[in-house]
Each structure stands twice: as C-alpha cells, then as structure tokens.
Design an enzyme around this catalytic site. Structure first.
Site, mmCIF file in Angstrom:
data_model
loop_
_atom_site.group_PDB
_atom_site.id
_atom_site.type_symbol
_atom_site.label_atom_id
_atom_site.label_comp_id
_atom_site.label_asym_id
_atom_site.label_seq_id
_atom_site.Cartn_x
_atom_site.Cartn_y
_atom_site.Cartn_z
ATOM 1 N N ASP A 13 -6.238 -6.975 4.434
ATOM 2 C CA ASP A 13 -7.386 -6.362 3.762
ATOM 3 C C ASP A 13 -8.293 -7.453 3.206
ATOM 4 O O ASP A 13 -9.508 -7.450 3.409
ATOM 5 C CB ASP A 13 -6.883 -5.457 2.626
ATOM 6 C CG ASP A 13 -8.025 -4.826 1.859
ATOM 7 O OD1 ASP A 13 -8.975 -4.344 2.506
ATOM 8 O OD2 ASP A 13 -7.984 -4.832 0.614
ATOM 9 N N TYR A 65 0.831 -1.208 0.000
ATOM 10 C CA TYR A 65 0.000 0.000 0.000
ATOM 11 C C TYR A 65 0.864 1.257 0.000
ATOM 12 O O TYR A 65 0.441 2.301 -0.466
ATOM 13 C CB TYR A 65 -0.894 0.038 1.249
ATOM 14 C CG TYR A 65 -2.195 -0.705 1.127
ATOM 15 C CD1 TYR A 65 -2.223 -2.051 0.799
ATOM 16 C CD2 TYR A 65 -3.402 -0.063 1.372
ATOM 17 C CE1 TYR A 65 -3.414 -2.734 0.718
ATOM 18 C CE2 TYR A 65 -4.604 -0.738 1.295
ATOM 19 C CZ TYR A 65 -4.606 -2.077 0.964
ATOM 20 O OH TYR A 65 -5.799 -2.750 0.883
ATOM 21 N N ASP A 83 -12.157 -9.119 4.922
ATOM 22 C CA ASP A 83 -13.445 -9.168 4.209
ATOM 23 C C ASP A 83 -13.982 -10.602 4.205
ATOM 24 O O ASP A 83 -15.168 -10.843 4.414
ATOM 25 C CB ASP A 83 -13.290 -8.702 2.752
ATOM 26 C CG ASP A 83 -13.558 -7.207 2.589
ATOM 27 O OD1 ASP A 83 -13.301 -6.453 3.547
ATOM 28 O OD2 ASP A 83 -14.019 -6.797 1.499
ATOM 29 N N ASP A 122 -2.645 -18.264 0.812
ATOM 30 C CA ASP A 122 -3.643 -18.996 0.018
ATOM 31 C C ASP A 122 -4.285 -20.086 0.876
ATOM 32 O O ASP A 122 -5.506 -20.279 0.868
ATOM 33 C CB ASP A 122 -3.037 -19.568 -1.280
ATOM 34 C CG ASP A 122 -1.706 -20.279 -1.073
ATOM 35 O OD1 ASP A 122 -1.148 -20.207 0.046
ATOM 36 O OD2 ASP A 122 -1.230 -20.929 -2.023
ATOM 37 N N LYS A 156 3.433 -15.198 2.620
ATOM 38 C CA LYS A 156 3.609 -15.942 1.368
ATOM 39 C C LYS A 156 5.103 -16.194 1.222
ATOM 40 O O LYS A 156 5.746 -15.786 0.245
ATOM 41 C CB LYS A 156 3.018 -15.120 0.205
ATOM 42 C CG LYS A 156 2.982 -15.839 -1.124
ATOM 43 C CD LYS A 156 1.926 -16.931 -1.204
ATOM 44 C CE LYS A 156 2.038 -17.670 -2.527
ATOM 45 N NZ LYS A 156 1.186 -18.891 -2.571
HETATM 46 C C1 IPM Z 1 -10.296 -1.341 4.209
HETATM 47 C C2 IPM Z 1 -10.560 -0.776 2.844
HETATM 48 C C3 IPM Z 1 -9.413 0.161 2.475
HETATM 49 C C4 IPM Z 1 -8.143 -0.645 2.507
HETATM 50 C C5 IPM Z 1 -9.593 0.886 1.135
HETATM 51 C C6 IPM Z 1 -10.904 1.616 1.037
HETATM 52 C C7 IPM Z 1 -8.445 1.826 0.860
HETATM 53 O O1 IPM Z 1 -10.723 -1.790 1.918
HETATM 54 O O2 IPM Z 1 -10.181 -0.549 5.171
HETATM 55 O O3 IPM Z 1 -10.254 -2.565 4.339
HETATM 56 O O4 IPM Z 1 -7.807 -1.311 1.513
HETATM 57 O O5 IPM Z 1 -7.453 -0.601 3.528
HETATM 58 MG MG MG Z 2 -10.849 -3.732 2.778
#
Ligand code: IPM
Ligand code: MG
Length: 362
Positions: free
Chosen positions: A248, A143, A252, A224, A192
């Site tokens: 990240d 990032y 999710d 993975d 990884k």
């Molecule tokens: C998160 C989001 C952010 C990230 C984006 C919106 C920049 O996906 O906080 O998980 O990738 O960190």
């Molecule tokens: Mg995210």
C-alpha cells in the site's frame, strides 16, 4: 462479436467521474473491435451507505461473481469518516477484495517519457527508466488480522495483528515470480525480516520457491531501505513482491515518481481470469465534482481488465497506445500539467484518448 459483462462500482468522490470516462472508452473500443460490453452498476462505499444504510450491500459479492470482471472507481470521503471502523467505506473495499478472493494486486508504475518533467527525481539519478510492477498481497496481513480496542493496564489500547500463512505467501510469490519471468527476470521481495516474524516466514518461503524459478534473480530488501531505494534509484527495480501493508505504502510512493498518483492503475486477481480493476489512488474528495480529476489511472485499469480478464490483448494494447499518444501530444490534466500550462478537464482527457483509438500505430 463477443459479449462481456462488467460490474461497475463508481463509488465516491471522483469515482463516478473517472469511471464514466473509462466506460465510454470501453464502448469506443467495443465499437472499433466488434465487442459488446454490458455494464451493471452497483453501489458500494459511502454512496451505498447514503442510499441503503450500509457501505457493503449483501448482494455485492454474488452479483460481481455473475460478471466477467469488476471496474471500481474509489470509495470513502470525509462525510463518512465518523462511522465506526467496521462500517466505513474502506472496510467495504477490504470486504469485496477478500469476498472475491482477490489476493494478488498488480500495480504497474511506469514512467511515460512525455511526463519526465513531472518526475520529482533528477534524470541522472533515475538509474534507468522507471518500469516497476508492484505485486502486493491483498487479502492477508495486518489489514485482515485480529484487531480491536481493549482496556489496557494504562487505559484504552488498540491492536492490529499482522499474520501470514505459508500458503498465502506462496501463492502471491508465484504470481510475482511468473510476472518477473515475463519481464526482466529481476524480483525484489520486500519485508522487515530484521524485526517481524511474519517477514521471516515470508523471506524463508520466497527463498525456497526461488529454486523453482532459476532464471529469476531474487533479492530481499527491508522495507525502509526499499522506500529509500525507490527515490534513490527507481530504475533498479523490475518486480517488487510485498505484503498488503508495505505494498500500500510503496505503491503510492512509486506512483509519485512516475509523475502523479492519477496515472497508476491496478488489477486485483485470484486464480482464474476474474478480477477487479481500480485506480491505485483514492476518492480525492477535495476535487470531486469539479471535473478536473485525471481519468488515466482508471482508463489504464480498464486496459488491464481487457488484458487479464477478457483476454483482449490487442484491444488493451490499442488503449495503452492511445494514452501514450495523448501524453506525447502534450495533453495534460491539472495533476500532470506544469505550472501555468493549459489543462484538460476529466471528460476532455477521456475524449482525447478515445479520439486516438483506432488510429494507425505511430
Ligand atoms: C489502496 C487504498 C486502500 C488500501 C484503502 C482505501 C483501504 O489505499 O487501494 O491502496 O489501503 O488498500
Ligand atoms: Mg493505498
């Protein structure tokens, strides 16, 4: 009577709606426990771009620093997708995280028993109840590495560099080891290392550090495999330590196992008590302004704010219990309601939670 100063960044999309519910909830807690919260609203992201021509107004970091903590909704949306990378709302999010030195991102993914029906994994495959804390490095890695576009031998090419220093790995690993100490003492470091040099360094540093935490059982997992194990047997995990990019993605994934992305809070911390709190989900432009977004991730982020930045453990506990009580009572926003079930609006869900604050423990 204590006074607390909170910087508030509602942001874009559903951000303002969900943040409003969290602020009202903090006020209710303040009234119940005798605290005063003052809120300073700041613009950031697309909303700031529309008002001031930049997604990241200069005063954002210095003003946040004058507060005890920051509560953020979400930023970004299709309206600003055409902006060049460095000017995008998402870039503002990265700038505030690094500008405030918030290298440790805690994302607890807990499955509420009442939401078992929303979990996509069969109960017999869970391997125990899901209660995972993802510790995601937040101000380094790909990032923040060098990135750009250039002319390559075969036309335009683009690059993003993954880079980690030993110091960066060490400080986030300390956070994860300490978190594991206060939980089930099981730490999975995800990398990884079969491919990436950064991961080899990561694995070496984390392994060395485990000598300082003899009570924590440490294992390493390739990302993975970790993505697969999370859906195969989510109950096996306690604390997951990982890099910015992998964290990240895995957070999710973990959130969906708990039922909905709309449930997952997060805390971004540095070394002191100051922190930034935001739901792990995005600005959900498709449902913005409809009053149907789930405010729980933001309300639980406010609970983390109370706990980590303000030291108000009892108040945070009361808020967490109010959320659980609402879910146990069968109240649902659209994202967590079964097909054809009745749904609460964003503000009704917020109100239902507030109604349960100050009620005796069940
Ligand atoms: C998160 C989001 C952010 C990230 C984006 C919106 C920049 O996906 O906080 O998980 O990738 O960190
Ligand atoms: Mg995210």
């Amino acid at each position: 009577m204590a006074d607390f100063r909170i910087a508030v960044i509602p942001g874009d999309g559903i951000g303002p709606e969900i943040v409003e519910e969290a602020l009202k909830t903090l006020e209710k807690l303040g009234a119940a426990y005798g605290h005063r919260f003052s809120f300073t609203r700041l613009l950031m992201g697309g909303a700031a771009y529309d008002a001031t021509g930049t997604c990241f107004p200069e005063e954002t970091v210095p003003v946040c620093r004058q507060h005890d903590a920051v509560l953020l909704g979400a930023v970004g949306g299709p309206k600003w997708d055409a902006l060049p990378g460095p000017e995008r709302p998402e870039k503002a999010l990265l700038k505030i995280r690094s500008g405030l030195g918030l290298y440790a991102n805690l994302r607890p993914a807990i499955m509420h028993r009442a939401l078992a029906a929303s979990c996509p994994i069969k109960p017999e495959n869970m391997g125990g109840s899901m209660d995972v804390l993802i510790v995601r490095e937040l101000t380094g890695g790909i990032y923040f590495g060098e990135h750009g576009w250039r002319d390559g031998a075969f036309g335009p090419e683009a690059y993003d560099v993954e880079r980690y220093s030993e110091t960066e790995i060490r400080r986030i690993a300390h956070v994860a080891f300490k978190a594991a100490m206060s939980r089930k003492k099981v730490l999975t470091s995800v990398d990884k290392a079969n491919v990436l040099e950064t991961s080899r360094l990561w694995r070496r540093v984390v392994t060395e550090m485990s000598a300082d935490y003899p009570d924590v059982s440490l294992s390493h997992m390739y990302v993975d495999n970790a993505a697969m194990q999370l859906v195969y047997r989510p109950g096996q995990f306690d604390v997951i330590l990982t890099s910015n990019m992998f964290g990240d993605i895995l957070s999710d994934e973990a959130s969906m196992i708990t039922g909905s992305l709309g449930m997952l809070p997060s805390a971004s911390l540095s070394d002191g008590s100051f922190g930034l709190y935001e739901p792990s989900h995005g600005s959900a432009p498709d449902i913005a302004g409809k009053g149907i977004a789930n405010p729980i991730a933001t309300i639980l982020s406010a609970s983390m704010l109370l706990r980590y930045s303000l030291g108000l453990t009892e108040e945070a506990g009361a808020l967490d219990r109010a959320v659980t009580a609402v879910l146990n009572a069968g109240l649902r926003t659209a994202d967590i309601a079964g097909k054809g079930a009745a749904c609460l609006s964003t503000s009704q869900m917020g109100q239902a939670i507030r109604d349960r604050i100050g009620q005796p423990r069940a």
